[in-house]
Enzyme design. Structure first.
Site, short mmCIF file in Angstrom:
data_model
loop_
_atom_site.label_atom_id
_atom_site.label_comp_id
_atom_site.label_asym_id
_atom_site.label_seq_id
_atom_site.Cartn_x
_atom_site.Cartn_y
_atom_site.Cartn_z
CE LYS A 48 28.60 -17.91 16.94
NZ LYS A 48 29.06 -16.75 16.16
CD GLN A 81 27.22 -13.76 15.20
OE1 GLN A 81 27.94 -14.27 16.05
NE2 GLN A 81 26.86 -14.40 14.11
CG ASP A 136 34.57 -15.24 15.37
OD1 ASP A 136 34.04 -16.36 15.34
OD2 ASP A 136 33.94 -14.17 15.52
N1 GUN Z 1 28.53 -14.46 11.28
C1 GUN Z 1 28.40 -15.61 10.60
N2 GUN Z 1 29.30 -16.52 11.01
C2 GUN Z 1 30.03 -15.92 11.97
C3 GUN Z 1 31.11 -16.36 12.77
O1 GUN Z 1 31.61 -17.48 12.68
N3 GUN Z 1 31.56 -15.45 13.67
C4 GUN Z 1 31.05 -14.21 13.79
N4 GUN Z 1 31.60 -13.38 14.68
N5 GUN Z 1 30.06 -13.77 13.05
C5 GUN Z 1 29.54 -14.62 12.15
#
Ligand code: GUN
Length: 294
Positions: free
Chosen positions: A52, A96, A119
């Site tokens: 990311k 996350q 998100d």
């Molecule tokens: N863990 C797995 N996929 C995601 C996501 O799309 N966003 C976040 N914040 N955590 C994750």
């Protein structure tokens, strides 16, 4: 059979975002800023967050990574969330997941200002998505819609089976595939761990979206000739053949399913790269105050 090249589509979309950001900045606008909070050092989470941060660089965004100790309290994390909610330079942020067991994910998600929730996990965004209002749509389903659009895959009137009912993928995916729009207008069935007739449901499906997190669950005998198969699975199985010691494995037994499909996504290189691009798209929308203008 056409392979859906998520990596190539994602790269193209990132270039488009980068061009838009440069124009924005040239015209005196602010560079979009994404922050991420990472608790602990889970291998999968480390990889995703690093990807990311890298994508932010490619798109021309500012990024900030905040690391918290695995033993840190829920209170410490909520304090960081509150700080980012108030930080005027931060357009959007993510925490996350998964979080350590002693921290309530739901409490943390609900503490995030929904106008910075890139998100799309906050109940306000989930609710607005489900009734078709402008919102941040969660990244994986949004990336899958972009792939269907890119390959001009027909969805109207099609039978779509979604495997899995998670809040992040299965539920929003089902809602989006039934929405009155393209991609959408599909007849959607959701199967999950308590469903009794998954194989029969899958055999009737024109589109299968597998998001169970069970490696190689979908086999050739479950798939109709000409079906579209989207594989969301990303289980890290131990492997002696890779440098990392892991092999990313999808929910679909690719080798035997692929020959029957009209379109199929590989793992890796299918849905995964698109998920990150969707987060970038949401961050750009947040930077432009295109959805919520506070
Ligand atoms: N863990 C797995 N996929 C995601 C996501 O799309 N966003 C976040 N914040 N955590 C994750």
């Amino acid at each position: 059979m056409q392979l859906i090249d998520g990596k190539a589509v994602a790269n193209q979309l990132k270039l488009e975002i980068a061009a838009e950001v440069e124009l924005l900045v040239k015209n005196g606008g602010k560079r979009p800023h994404l922050a991420a909070i990472l608790v602990g050092h889970d291998g999968g989470s480390e990889t995703y967050v690093a990807a990311k941060v890298k994508a932010c660089e490619v798109c021309g965004f500012t990024s900030t990574l905040i690391r918290l100790d695995i033993d840190g309290s829920e209170h410490d994390l909520l304090e960081q969330v509150d700080r980012l909610n108030k930080d005027e330079d931060v357009d959007g942020f993510i925490v996350q997941l998964p979080l350590p067991k002693h921290i309530s994910e739901q409490k943390v998600i609900e503490a995030i200002d929904f106008s910075k929730d890139v998100d799309g996990f906050h109940p306000v965004n989930v609710g607005r998505m489900s009734i078709g209002l402008p919102c941040f749509v969660s990244a994986t389903p949004s990336g899958i819609l972009d792939l269907l659009k890119y390959y001009q895959i027909e969805t109207q009137g099609k039978k779509c089976v979604v495997l899995g009912r998670s809040n992040i993928v299965g539920k929003p995916m089902a809602a989006l595939m039934m929405q009155k729009a393209y991609p959408g207008n599909a007849t959607v069935t959701v199967c999950h761990s308590r469903s009794t007739d998954i194989k029969e449901e899958c055999k009737k499906a024109d589109i299968i979206i597998a998001a169970l997190g069970q490696p190689n669950f979908v086999t050739a005998d479950m798939v109709k000739e000409g079906a579209v198969v989207i594989d969301v699975g990303t289980t890290r199985l131990p492997s002696t053949r890779t440098k990392s010691g892991f092999k990313l494995t999808g929910d679909v037994l690719f080798e035997e399913v692929a020959p029957k499909c009209s379109y199929i996504t590989p793992v890796p290189g299918g849905v995964g790269p698109m998920t990150i691009v969707s987060l970038m798209k949401n961050t750009l929308l947040a930077g432009k105050k295109a959805i919520y203008n506070n």
